[in-house]
Design a protein around this motif. Structure first.
Motif: not given
Length: 248
Positions: A150-176
C-alpha cells in the motif's frame, strides 16, 4: 484537498521495542495480528520514542557530567542535573516558561521543544530524539510500503508542552509521503484571494494523539484513514524557520 471525514485506530497490543528491533516489521505484524491491513492513502503515525529506542538513541546518565549552568537550572526546575545537561547539549538556546520551568529549548534539529524532546528512560538513562526524523520517516515508509503493498505516508510524532499553558499536545517532527504544509485559499468579498498555510502533519499528529499511548498505555502507533493530502518527501524540516544544524 478537503477532508470531510476520517477514521483512526491504534496498532495494539504493541510489543515492547528494544534497540535494534525492526520497527516497520513490528508494526506490520501487530496490524496483521489484530486483523487489520494498510490501505493506499493511510497515514501511519509513530511516537518518536519508539523510533528513538529502535535506533538506539540511549544516553546513560552516568556518562553525563553536568556543568554550572545545568546545575543552576536543575536547582530552579527540580530536574536532575544530568537531564538538564543533555537538554543544553541538544539545543542551541532555551528559556523557562515560568520561574520554575518547564525548559523550552531550540533543538539543533530546528524544533522548539520542551526539554529538547528528551524522554527519561528510568532513573539511569534518557532517550534522545531520532538523529534525523525525516530520514527515519522515509525509511519506515519505504519498509511499510514494501511489506504491505500500500502507498502510505508516515508521520513521526512527539508529545510536547506549550510555553503559554499547562499540559501537552502532540506535534510532528518527521514525515514522509505527505506534504507537511497545506496551503488553502478562498476569495474574500471584493475579489481578493487569501492564502492560508496550515501545518498539516501537526494536525495529523494531534488527531493521532487522541488514541496514541500516553502514560503507559502502550500504543505508540496509530493509523489514520480518509485524510486528503499531497504526497511529498520534503519532510518537516522544510517548513521550519530554523534550519537543522548538523553536528560532527
Amino acid at each position: 484537498m478537503n477532508t470531510s471525514a476520517l477514521s483512526a485506530f491504534a496498532a495494539e497490543p504493541f510489543p515492547t521495542i528494544r534497540p535494534g528491533d525492526d520497527l516497520a516489521a513490528t508494526i506490520t505484524t501487530t496490524l496483521t495480528g489484530q486483523g487489520s491491513a494498510l490501505c493506499d492513502g493511510d497515514i501511519v503515525v509513530i511516537a518518536s520514542k519508539v523510533v528513538s529506542i529502535a535506533e538506539g538513541r540511549y544516553r546513560d546518565l552516568a556518562t553525563v557530567t553536568p556543568g554550572p549552568q545545568a546545575r543552576e537550572l536543575a536547582a530552579l526546575t527540580g530536574k536532575p542535573a544530568e537531564i538538564v545537561q543533555l537538554i543544553l547539549d541538544e539545543s542551541s538556546d532555551h528559556f523557562l516558561a515560568t520561574d520554575r520551568g518547564p525548559i523550552i529549548a531550540r533543538h539543533h534539529l530546528g524544533y522548539q521543544l520542551t526539554s529538547a524532546g528528551i524522554d527519561r528512560a528510568g532513573p539511569d538513562g534518557a532517550w534522545l530524539l531520532p538523529e534525523d526524523p525525516d530520514a527515519s520517516a522515509r525509511r519506515l515508509r519505504d519498509a511499510l510500503t514494501t511489506s504491505s503493498g500500500a502507498k502510505v505516508a508516515v508521520v513521526i510524532a512527539d508529545s510536547d508542552g506549550r510555553a503559554d499553558r499547562r499540559g501537552a499536545t502532540v506535534i510532528s517532527i518527521g514525515a514522509a509521503g505527505i506534504a507537511s504544509l497545506r496551503v488553502t485559499e478562498h476569495t474574500e468579498p471584493g475579489g481578493r484571494t487569501k492564502h492560508q498555510e496550515e501545518t498539516l502533519t501537526d494536525l495529523v499528529a494531534a488527531a493521532a494523539g487522541l488514541i496514541l499511548g500516553q502514560r503507559g498505555r502502550g500504543a505508540p502507533v496509530a493509523v489514520l484513514r480518509g485524510i486528503t493530502y499531497q504526497p511529498s518527501d520534503e519532510g518537516v524540516a522544510a517548513i521550519l524557520h530554523h534550519a537543522p544544524k548538523r553536528r560532527p
